[in-house]
Design a protein around this motif. Structure first.
Motif, PDB file in Angstrom:
ATOM      1  N   ARG A 143       0.809  -1.221   0.000  1.00 52.59           N
ATOM      2  CA  ARG A 143       0.000   0.000   0.000  1.00 52.59           C
ATOM      3  C   ARG A 143       0.841   1.270   0.000  1.00 52.59           C
ATOM      4  N   ASP A 144       1.696   1.439   0.990  1.00 52.25           N
ATOM      5  CA  ASP A 144       2.359   2.722   1.220  1.00 52.25           C
ATOM      6  C   ASP A 144       3.695   2.820   0.492  1.00 52.25           C
ATOM      7  N   ARG A 145       4.682   2.055   0.907  1.00 55.10           N
ATOM      8  CA  ARG A 145       5.959   2.069   0.203  1.00 55.10           C
ATOM      9  C   ARG A 145       5.772   1.619  -1.249  1.00 55.10           C
ATOM     10  N   THR A 146       4.991   0.574  -1.418  1.00 58.44           N
ATOM     11  CA  THR A 146       4.687   0.091  -2.763  1.00 58.44           C
ATOM     12  C   THR A 146       3.925   1.145  -3.553  1.00 58.44           C
ATOM     13  N   SER A 152       5.612   6.757  -8.556  1.00 60.38           N
ATOM     14  CA  SER A 152       6.826   7.274  -9.200  1.00 60.38           C
ATOM     15  C   SER A 152       6.977   6.705 -10.602  1.00 60.38           C
ATOM     16  N   LEU A 153       6.755   5.401 -10.740  1.00 60.48           N
ATOM     17  CA  LEU A 153       6.849   4.769 -12.055  1.00 60.48           C
ATOM     18  C   LEU A 153       5.815   5.350 -13.010  1.00 60.48           C
ATOM     19  N   LEU A 154       4.592   5.498 -12.546  1.00 57.70           N
ATOM     20  CA  LEU A 154       3.539   6.016 -13.412  1.00 57.70           C
ATOM     21  C   LEU A 154       3.780   7.475 -13.787  1.00 57.70           C
ATOM     22  N   LEU A 155       4.356   8.251 -12.873  1.00 56.69           N
ATOM     23  CA  LEU A 155       4.723   9.625 -13.213  1.00 56.69           C
ATOM     24  C   LEU A 155       5.759   9.638 -14.337  1.00 56.69           C
ATOM     25  N   VAL A 156       6.765   8.788 -14.234  1.00 57.41           N
ATOM     26  CA  VAL A 156       7.791   8.704 -15.277  1.00 57.41           C
ATOM     27  C   VAL A 156       7.166   8.328 -16.622  1.00 57.41           C
ATOM     28  N   LEU A 157       6.138   7.463 -16.578  1.00 61.05           N
ATOM     29  CA  LEU A 157       5.510   6.990 -17.807  1.00 61.05           C
ATOM     30  C   LEU A 157       4.460   7.962 -18.343  1.00 61.05           C
ATOM     31  N   GLY A 158       4.283   9.089 -17.651  1.00 59.19           N
ATOM     32  CA  GLY A 158       3.383  10.118 -18.152  1.00 59.19           C
ATOM     33  C   GLY A 158       1.927   9.910 -17.816  1.00 59.19           C
ATOM     34  N   ALA A 159       1.631   9.084 -16.819  1.00 59.41           N
ATOM     35  CA  ALA A 159       0.252   8.931 -16.376  1.00 59.41           C
ATOM     36  C   ALA A 159      -0.209  10.217 -15.698  1.00 59.41           C
ATOM     37  N   ASP A 160      -1.493  10.543 -15.834  1.00 62.47           N
ATOM     38  CA  ASP A 160      -1.986  11.743 -15.158  1.00 62.47           C
ATOM     39  C   ASP A 160      -2.377  11.404 -13.718  1.00 62.47           C
ATOM     40  N   ASP A 161      -2.657  12.438 -12.942  1.00 65.27           N
ATOM     41  CA  ASP A 161      -2.918  12.240 -11.519  1.00 65.27           C
ATOM     42  C   ASP A 161      -4.114  11.330 -11.277  1.00 65.27           C
ATOM     43  N   ASP A 162      -5.150  11.462 -12.076  1.00 59.43           N
ATOM     44  CA  ASP A 162      -6.341  10.638 -11.860  1.00 59.43           C
ATOM     45  C   ASP A 162      -6.031   9.161 -12.045  1.00 59.43           C
ATOM     46  N   ALA A 163      -5.195   8.831 -13.026  1.00 58.29           N
ATOM     47  CA  ALA A 163      -4.827   7.432 -13.259  1.00 58.29           C
ATOM     48  C   ALA A 163      -3.987   6.900 -12.109  1.00 58.29           C
ATOM     49  N   ILE A 164      -3.071   7.729 -11.596  1.00 53.70           N
ATOM     50  CA  ILE A 164      -2.220   7.312 -10.483  1.00 53.70           C
ATOM     51  C   ILE A 164      -3.056   7.093  -9.228  1.00 53.70           C
ATOM     52  N   VAL A 165      -3.970   8.011  -8.967  1.00 52.03           N
ATOM     53  CA  VAL A 165      -4.831   7.895  -7.795  1.00 52.03           C
ATOM     54  C   VAL A 165      -5.758   6.690  -7.928  1.00 52.03           C
ATOM     55  N   ALA A 166      -6.265   6.450  -9.118  1.00 52.04           N
ATOM     56  CA  ALA A 166      -7.167   5.323  -9.327  1.00 52.04           C
ATOM     57  C   ALA A 166      -6.466   4.000  -9.026  1.00 52.04           C
ATOM     58  N   ASP A 167      -5.216   3.870  -9.464  1.00 51.41           N
ATOM     59  CA  ASP A 167      -4.481   2.643  -9.138  1.00 51.41           C
ATOM     60  C   ASP A 167      -4.268   2.527  -7.636  1.00 51.41           C
ATOM     61  N   TYR A 168      -3.810   3.584  -7.012  1.00 47.89           N
ATOM     62  CA  TYR A 168      -3.550   3.574  -5.569  1.00 47.89           C
ATOM     63  C   TYR A 168      -4.802   3.193  -4.788  1.00 47.89           C
ATOM     64  N   ALA A 169      -5.944   3.746  -5.175  1.00 47.93           N
ATOM     65  CA  ALA A 169      -7.180   3.538  -4.418  1.00 47.93           C
ATOM     66  C   ALA A 169      -7.719   2.119  -4.535  1.00 47.93           C
ATOM     67  N   LYS A 170      -7.239   1.350  -5.490  1.00 49.87           N
ATOM     68  CA  LYS A 170      -7.688  -0.040  -5.615  1.00 49.87           C
ATOM     69  C   LYS A 170      -7.326  -0.868  -4.386  1.00 49.87           C
ATOM     70  N   GLY A 209     -11.985   6.862   1.116  1.00 46.55           N
ATOM     71  CA  GLY A 209     -11.296   8.135   0.989  1.00 46.55           C
ATOM     72  C   GLY A 209      -9.795   8.066   0.975  1.00 46.55           C
ATOM     73  N   MET A 210      -9.212   6.867   0.755  1.00 48.68           N
ATOM     74  CA  MET A 210      -7.763   6.788   0.802  1.00 48.68           C
ATOM     75  C   MET A 210      -7.104   7.510  -0.370  1.00 48.68           C
ATOM     76  N   ASP A 211      -7.887   7.870  -1.404  1.00 49.13           N
ATOM     77  CA  ASP A 211      -7.300   8.618  -2.512  1.00 49.13           C
ATOM     78  C   ASP A 211      -6.717   9.950  -2.048  1.00 49.13           C
ATOM     79  N   VAL A 212      -7.184  10.455  -0.885  1.00 48.62           N
ATOM     80  CA  VAL A 212      -6.674  11.718  -0.334  1.00 48.62           C
ATOM     81  C   VAL A 212      -5.158  11.650  -0.150  1.00 48.62           C
ATOM     82  N   SER A 213      -4.661  10.502   0.306  1.00 48.62           N
ATOM     83  CA  SER A 213      -3.227  10.364   0.593  1.00 48.62           C
ATOM     84  C   SER A 213      -2.391  10.598  -0.656  1.00 48.62           C
TER      85      SER A 213
END
Length: 252
Positions: A143-146, A152-170, A209-213
């Motif tokens: 969850r956290d370190r992962t 970080s990987l998704l940022l490098v690959l040009g994913a937008d914030d919504d895509a990054i948050v959507a993965d995290y919130a799963k 609401g964990m997408d807040v993090s």
């Protein structure tokens, strides 16, 4: 030396291939990067399946104390590259009264993790860029370190914030199963360090609401640096690694 600990070997409850995530130029392909909860306690059958499906490298983000307690597990028996990159040097009890674990507090913790572990994040990205086959990265809960490494990987690959948050919130719906799966190992880690496991009760993090993090982390990176990748570039992230990752991510 790994402590003797009776652990029930189980399959991960928070494992997912990042394939399918929208990134710059298209969609991240399957078989490049897998994020997961603890791989040290998987069953031999599941370990064999991961390798048969193309796993060639593991990035273990757990602290040295966690690794000492549970070791590497059945995957140590396979010719899979193993990289130990502890994003936290140790698990420490907070001084004074334990703060309530909230999604906001976790977001602030992620900001600090980027600052402290940037060189290790860069190393992890280099590994993913140069490893043939799939790389799996994990901490205990996945969850956290992962989550910080996945972002970080998704940022490098040009994913937008919504895509990054959507993965995290799963991870959110998986939290009860994660807590049940990791309870024995984490209790042993706390005991080894002389800490009260109740100090780290994560039940407050099982609500919605964990997408807040993750949004706190992404907003902080941009507010502080302008370029969200600036801390990683300062820590050695090269244009070559970025190019390799983007080429591998979009390969048919």
């Amino acid at each position: 030396m790994t402590a003797t600990l009776e652990l029930e070997l189980t399959t991960p409850v928070n494992l997912r291939d990042l394939g399918g995530t929208p990134i710059a130029g298209g969609t991240l392909r399957d078989g490049l990067a897998i994020r997961t909860d603890d791989l040290a306690t998987v069953t031999p059958e599941f370990a064999a399946k991961l390798v048969a499906d193309g796993l060639t490298a593991i990035i273990d983000l757990r602290s040295p104390h966690e690794v000492q307690v549970t070791g590497r597990g059945p995957l140590a028996d396979y010719p899979v590259a193993y990289h130990h990159l502890p994003f936290m040097g140790s698990i420490e009890a907070p001084s004074g009264d334990a703060p309530e674990l909230t999604h906001e507090l976790m977001g602030e913790m992620y900001v600090g993790m980027i600052d402290r572990a940037a060189p290790l994040i860069v190393t992890a990205l280099d590994i993913i860029a140069n490893t043939p086959g799939a790389t799996a990265f994990h901490c205990a809960a996945g969850r956290d370190r992962t989550g910080v490494l996945a972002a970080s990987l998704l940022l490098v690959l040009g994913a937008d914030d919504d895509a990054i948050v959507a993965d995290y919130a799963k991870t959110g719906p998986n939290m009860p199963a994660i807590m049940a799966r990791t309870k024995t190992a984490m209790s042993a880690v706390f005991a080894k360090l002389g800490l009260d496991p109740e100090v780290f009760d994560g039940k407050a993090l099982t609500d919605d609401g964990m997408d807040v993090s993750m949004r706190i982390l992404l907003a902080s990176l941009r507010d502080t640096h302008g370029d969200a990748l600036a801390p990683l570039r300062a820590a050695g992230l090269s244009d070559d690694t970025v190019a390799k990752l983007r080429a591998r991510a979009l390969r048919a």
